[in-house]
Design a protein around this motif. Structure first.
Motif, PDB file in Angstrom:
ATOM      1  N   ALA A 150       5.759  -0.006   9.886  1.00  0.00           N
ATOM      2  CA  ALA A 150       6.579   1.097   9.363  1.00  0.00           C
ATOM      3  C   ALA A 150       7.196   0.716   8.019  1.00  0.00           C
ATOM      4  N   LEU A 151       7.613  -0.543   7.894  1.00  0.00           N
ATOM      5  CA  LEU A 151       8.174  -1.019   6.630  1.00  0.00           C
ATOM      6  C   LEU A 151       7.117  -1.003   5.523  1.00  0.00           C
ATOM      7  N   LEU A 152       5.891  -1.414   5.852  1.00  0.00           N
ATOM      8  CA  LEU A 152       4.808  -1.381   4.864  1.00  0.00           C
ATOM      9  C   LEU A 152       4.571   0.048   4.375  1.00  0.00           C
ATOM     10  N   ALA A 153       4.665   1.003   5.309  1.00  0.00           N
ATOM     11  CA  ALA A 153       4.494   2.410   4.923  1.00  0.00           C
ATOM     12  C   ALA A 153       5.587   2.840   3.946  1.00  0.00           C
ATOM     13  N   GLU A 154       6.819   2.542   4.274  1.00  0.00           N
ATOM     14  CA  GLU A 154       7.950   2.924   3.429  1.00  0.00           C
ATOM     15  C   GLU A 154       7.836   2.293   2.039  1.00  0.00           C
ATOM     16  N   LYS A 155       7.470   1.028   1.982  1.00  0.00           N
ATOM     17  CA  LYS A 155       7.381   0.336   0.690  1.00  0.00           C
ATOM     18  C   LYS A 155       6.189   0.813  -0.132  1.00  0.00           C
ATOM     19  N   SER A 156       5.300   1.574   0.515  1.00  0.00           N
ATOM     20  CA  SER A 156       4.154   2.144  -0.201  1.00  0.00           C
ATOM     21  C   SER A 156       4.393   3.592  -0.588  1.00  0.00           C
ATOM     22  N   GLY A 157       5.603   4.096  -0.361  1.00  0.00           N
ATOM     23  CA  GLY A 157       5.921   5.483  -0.686  1.00  0.00           C
ATOM     24  C   GLY A 157       5.437   6.471   0.354  1.00  0.00           C
TER      25      GLY A 157
END
Length: 331
Positions: A150-157
């Motif tokens: 989920a964090l990877l998704a957020e940091k990818s916009g």
């Protein structure tokens, strides 16, 4: 009176000897695959007995399940990511991290060969955009793997809800879910990457331990998967907990010596074998990949980073002081 005093002294000495001879047995979480190599080695090489304890390993395929088992007192030591320990502490569970079982970020993203997904180790956003809308396997819902994805998704916009999450268990079962196309990709851990490399049935597109971005993930290296005990265990058997740490330190020294690799591999195989083609080669490749992570020191900065990530992702409502969940004698 002298005789009575002598008898009492002898009795006390005998009782002390009996108490000293009584070993504390720890039931410790293990995972399928290379799993919990520190305590597999500590148990197999006699390091636990050397320090006056017994170590018994029990297979539990995810961190949340291990924490549940710890709090239910069906095991004594859980092997789980800090996210799981923090959530448990916030719910009132008095848990403490005593050592690291795997220092480096254990999570990997593997995808089927028929999918064209860019290498996320080099550039994160294109990989996450390619995975958008896909079914992502995780060991368990709410696990550290899902939280970090989920964090990877957020940091990818992107948003965590841009993906569908499916609980698929440990690497051996997640591989089956991947190859049968029940899922498109899996946020998993070793030996998943080694299975992909050896079986050529999938490819690893992201390594949490080595990826350059985001810094919120690279900053977690040093405290990826600690071992947890309850405060009750520490209060009742503090010397036994210290012995548990000492036995793991001996295991670290053993496994970090390249001359011991063949024996370490034999020990690992005695606990778990891959019932699949090239299973021995997969286990060997997986152990080689994991050895740099098998060090017991817990990075306090990495623990803080993980708590900060949870706050960023609104997985916790306010800042969390991770010093409250690290044993004061933890290395």
């Amino acid at each position: 009176m002298k005789k009575i005093a002598t008898v009492l002294a002898l009795g006390a000495g005998l009782m002390g000897g009996v108490a000293a001879a009584q070993e504390v047995t720890f039931k410790i979480q293990d995972y399928p695959g290379v799993g919990n190599m520190l305590y597999r080695i500590a148990a197999s090489k006699g390091f636990c007995e050397k320090h006056g304890i017994k170590c018994q390993l029990q297979m539990i395929p995810s961190g949340p399940l291990g924490m549940q088992a710890l709090l239910a007192k069906s095991i004594d030591v859980a092997f789980a990511p800090p996210e799981v320990g923090i959530n448990a502490a916030l719910k009132g569970a008095p848990v403490k991290a005593i050592i690291s079982g795997a220092q480096l970020n254990v999570f990997q993203i593997v995808v089927r060969n028929d999918l064209k997904v860019p290498d996320g180790d080099k550039t994160l956003k294109p990989m996450m955009e390619a995975l958008k809308g896909m079914k992502i396997g995780v060991p368990a819902r709410g696990s550290g793997a899902e939280l970090q994805f989920a964090l990877l998704a957020e940091k990818s916009g992107l948003k965590p809800s841009d993906y569908t999450y499916v609980a698929v268990g440990a690497p051996n079962t997640s591989f089956g879910a991947l190859t049968s196309k029940q899922i498109d990709a899996s946020m998993t851990f070793e030996p998943s990457g080694s299975i992909c490399d050896v079986a050529k049935a999938c490819v690893t597109v992201y390594h949490g331990a080595f990826a350059q971005e985001p810094k919120e993930i690279s900053g977690t290296n040093g405290a990826s998967s600690p071992f947890w005990v309850t405060q009750e265990t520490i209060d009742k058997t503090p010397k036994a907990v210290d012995a548990l740490i000492a036995a793991a330190k001996d295991a670290e020294t053993f496994i970090q010596n390249p001359a011991n690799f063949a024996e370490a591999l034999k020990i690992g195989k005695s606990y778990f074998e891959f019932k699949m083609p090239d299973g021995d080669a997969i286990l060997e490749a997986s152990l080689k990949a994991a050895i740099p992570s098998y060090k017991i020191a817990i990075s306090r900065d990495a623990m803080k980073q993980i708590a900060a990530n949870m706050l960023l992702m609104k997985q916790i409502a306010e800042p969390f002081d991770t010093s409250k969940i690290v044993y004061d004698k933890a290395p």
